[in-house]
Design a protein around this motif. Structure first.
Motif, PDB file in Angstrom:
ATOM      1  N   GLN A 205       0.844  -1.197   0.000  1.00 53.49           N
ATOM      2  CA  GLN A 205       0.000   0.000   0.000  1.00 53.49           C
ATOM      3  C   GLN A 205       0.881   1.249   0.000  1.00 53.49           C
ATOM      4  O   GLN A 205       1.916   1.289   0.664  1.00 53.49           O
ATOM      5  N   GLU A 206       0.450   2.271  -0.728  1.00 54.14           N
ATOM      6  CA  GLU A 206       1.300   3.434  -0.979  1.00 54.14           C
ATOM      7  C   GLU A 206       1.458   4.369   0.212  1.00 54.14           C
ATOM      8  O   GLU A 206       2.456   5.082   0.302  1.00 54.14           O
ATOM      9  N   ASN A 207       0.501   4.397   1.128  1.00 53.99           N
ATOM     10  CA  ASN A 207       0.613   5.326   2.249  1.00 53.99           C
ATOM     11  C   ASN A 207      -0.015   4.737   3.504  1.00 53.99           C
ATOM     12  O   ASN A 207      -0.633   3.664   3.466  1.00 53.99           O
ATOM     13  N   SER A 208       0.135   5.451   4.611  1.00 56.25           N
ATOM     14  CA  SER A 208      -0.318   4.924   5.898  1.00 56.25           C
ATOM     15  C   SER A 208      -1.830   4.762   5.956  1.00 56.25           C
ATOM     16  O   SER A 208      -2.340   3.794   6.535  1.00 56.25           O
ATOM     17  N   GLY A 209      -2.554   5.720   5.382  1.00 55.67           N
ATOM     18  CA  GLY A 209      -4.010   5.613   5.376  1.00 55.67           C
ATOM     19  C   GLY A 209      -4.487   4.391   4.619  1.00 55.67           C
ATOM     20  O   GLY A 209      -5.392   3.676   5.069  1.00 55.67           O
ATOM     21  N   ALA A 210      -3.882   4.135   3.466  1.00 49.88           N
ATOM     22  CA  ALA A 210      -4.240   2.959   2.664  1.00 49.88           C
ATOM     23  C   ALA A 210      -3.856   1.673   3.379  1.00 49.88           C
ATOM     24  O   ALA A 210      -4.568   0.657   3.285  1.00 49.88           O
ATOM     25  N   MET A 211      -2.735   1.700   4.099  1.00 50.79           N
ATOM     26  CA  MET A 211      -2.313   0.536   4.890  1.00 50.79           C
ATOM     27  C   MET A 211      -3.370   0.190   5.931  1.00 50.79           C
ATOM     28  O   MET A 211      -3.799  -0.968   6.055  1.00 50.79           O
ATOM     29  N   LYS A 212      -3.819   1.177   6.685  1.00 45.18           N
ATOM     30  CA  LYS A 212      -4.827   0.935   7.718  1.00 45.18           C
ATOM     31  C   LYS A 212      -6.125   0.401   7.117  1.00 45.18           C
ATOM     32  O   LYS A 212      -6.718  -0.556   7.626  1.00 45.18           O
ATOM     33  N   THR A 213      -6.544   0.984   6.000  1.00 41.69           N
ATOM     34  CA  THR A 213      -7.777   0.553   5.338  1.00 41.69           C
ATOM     35  C   THR A 213      -7.668  -0.884   4.837  1.00 41.69           C
ATOM     36  O   THR A 213      -8.618  -1.677   4.957  1.00 41.69           O
ATOM     37  N   ALA A 214      -6.503  -1.237   4.284  1.00 41.65           N
ATOM     38  CA  ALA A 214      -6.296  -2.591   3.772  1.00 41.65           C
ATOM     39  C   ALA A 214      -6.348  -3.624   4.896  1.00 41.65           C
ATOM     40  O   ALA A 214      -6.972  -4.692   4.754  1.00 41.65           O
ATOM     41  N   VAL A 215      -5.719  -3.317   6.024  1.00 39.08           N
ATOM     42  CA  VAL A 215      -5.722  -4.248   7.149  1.00 39.08           C
ATOM     43  C   VAL A 215      -7.140  -4.391   7.715  1.00 39.08           C
ATOM     44  O   VAL A 215      -7.576  -5.495   8.062  1.00 39.08           O
ATOM     45  N   ALA A 216      -7.860  -3.278   7.781  1.00 39.57           N
ATOM     46  CA  ALA A 216      -9.234  -3.323   8.296  1.00 39.57           C
ATOM     47  C   ALA A 216     -10.138  -4.171   7.413  1.00 39.57           C
ATOM     48  O   ALA A 216     -11.081  -4.806   7.911  1.00 39.57           O
ATOM     49  N   GLY A 217      -9.850  -4.215   6.125  1.00 40.02           N
ATOM     50  CA  GLY A 217     -10.745  -4.906   5.196  1.00 40.02           C
ATOM     51  C   GLY A 217     -10.327  -6.312   4.803  1.00 40.02           C
ATOM     52  O   GLY A 217     -11.094  -7.016   4.137  1.00 40.02           O
ATOM     53  N   GLN A 218      -9.119  -6.756   5.229  1.00 43.84           N
ATOM     54  CA  GLN A 218      -8.608  -8.059   4.796  1.00 43.84           C
ATOM     55  C   GLN A 218      -8.482  -9.011   5.983  1.00 43.84           C
ATOM     56  O   GLN A 218      -7.695  -8.794   6.896  1.00 43.84           O
ATOM     57  N   SER A 219      -9.263 -10.078   5.983  1.00 40.28           N
ATOM     58  CA  SER A 219      -9.209 -11.065   7.059  1.00 40.28           C
ATOM     59  C   SER A 219      -7.795 -11.631   7.217  1.00 40.28           C
ATOM     60  O   SER A 219      -7.122 -11.930   6.228  1.00 40.28           O
ATOM     61  N   GLY A 220      -7.355 -11.757   8.472  1.00 45.81           N
ATOM     62  CA  GLY A 220      -6.060 -12.385   8.756  1.00 45.81           C
ATOM     63  C   GLY A 220      -4.850 -11.512   8.463  1.00 45.81           C
ATOM     64  O   GLY A 220      -3.713 -11.999   8.506  1.00 45.81           O
ATOM     65  N   SER A 221      -5.050 -10.234   8.192  1.00 48.31           N
ATOM     66  CA  SER A 221      -3.932  -9.389   7.752  1.00 48.31           C
ATOM     67  C   SER A 221      -3.207  -8.714   8.907  1.00 48.31           C
ATOM     68  O   SER A 221      -3.735  -8.541  10.010  1.00 48.31           O
TER      69      SER A 221
END
Length: 302
Positions: A205-221
């Motif tokens: 993920q390109e930035n911190s905001g996108a990182m947080k969003t990806a972890v929130a939306g991906q099971s087991g991440s």
């Protein structure tokens, strides 16, 4: 009466009139001289009085997405106080910020880390503006609340691939990374992996905001962000049973944090100089920095 006045009397009277006129004339000349001599002094005093120059111009700041919330808030406040100044703030990662300021693309390079050796001779000046606690974050379905530093390193190096190997449920671990230019990635590499390499598995993920969003939306991440980005959509893990906090950073038991830098090429010049001074001011450090969940720049000073 004048008919019987002698020549001598007339002469005396004229002399008296002339003398009085001379005295009046001398008084007038003296007053004019005094008035004239006061004018240059007043002018000198007026010219010596300092004049306040209103700040104007444009400042470009790029780099760390971890530091972005703080710099954007400071920019908004600074522009309200200085309406003729425009501050453009972008992310792109710490490496990008340092490169941009070194080659003159940006006035300020924001970074979570110090410049690489290749920038040693670029005359970069360091302005430390905050301390940023970082944390490992996981999706809320992960049944793990704590990792040892070694377990976290093994996960990010690809040696541990299932949560059951570290006390969790039987589920695949999904790694979320930041790009190589990211200061957040560099910090985790230095502090958690002891300089070893990340596995190439996972998503980026390109930035911190996108990182947080990806972890929130991906099971087991699992991922990592500075704590201003953490909300109730993700779970922050303890490391070696220690949670992030100001006290734990100060006493040395919590190691995952970054020193936030704003670099300039050479000595900063206005309005960039004034902007950095505003962020470094006692007022901004004492209130806004903490309100944004960062910590003051002088936190670790003895």
């Amino acid at each position: 009466m004048f008919k019987f006045m002698s020549k001598k009397g007339i002469t005396f009277t004229l002399s008296a009139v002339l003398m009085m006129g001379s005295l009046v004339g001398c008084g007038a000349k003296t007053d004019t001289k005094n008035a004239a001599s006061a004018t240059p002094a007043a002018s000198a005093a007026a010219s010596a009085a300092p004049t306040k120059t209103e700040l104007s111009g444009t400042v470009t700041a790029s780099g760390s997405s971890a530091l972005l919330p703080l710099v954007k808030q400071a920019a908004t406040e600074f522009m309200e106080k200085n309406p003729k100044v425009t501050i453009n703030v972008t992310a792109g990662g710490s490496g990008t910020g340092i490169k941009n300021v070194a080659d003159g693309t940006s006035d300020i390079g924001n970074s979570d880390v110090e410049p690489a050796a290749e920038y040693k001779d670029k005359d970069l000046k360091d302005h430390v503006v905050a301390i940023a606690p970082f944390a490992l974050i996981v999706n809320k379905d992960v049944k793990v609340d704590n990792l040892t530093k070694q377990q976290a390193a093994d996960i990010y190096m690809g040696k541990v691939t299932n949560w059951k190997e570290v006390g969790g449920n039987d589920a695949k671990i999904v790694l979320v990374h930041r790009p190589d230019s990211s200061g957040s990635r560099t910090l985790v590499k230095q502090i958690i992996l002891d300089g070893k390499e990340f596995t190439k598995d996972g998503i980026t993920q390109e930035n911190s905001g996108a990182m947080k969003t990806a972890v929130a939306g991906q099971s087991g991440s699992i991922g990592y962000v500075d704590t201003p980005y953490i909300d109730d959509t993700v779970k922050a893990l303890k490391i070696d049973s220690v949670a992030f906090s100001e006290d734990n950073i100060k006493n040395g038991t919590y190691k995952l944090f970054g020193v936030e830098h704003m670099y300039t090429k050479g000595e900063a010049k206005d309005p960039a100089k004034a902007f950095i001074a505003y962020i470094s001011s006692k007022e901004f450090q004492g209130k806004q920095v903490r309100d944004l969940k960062f910590l003051p720049a002088d936190l670790l000073k003895k």
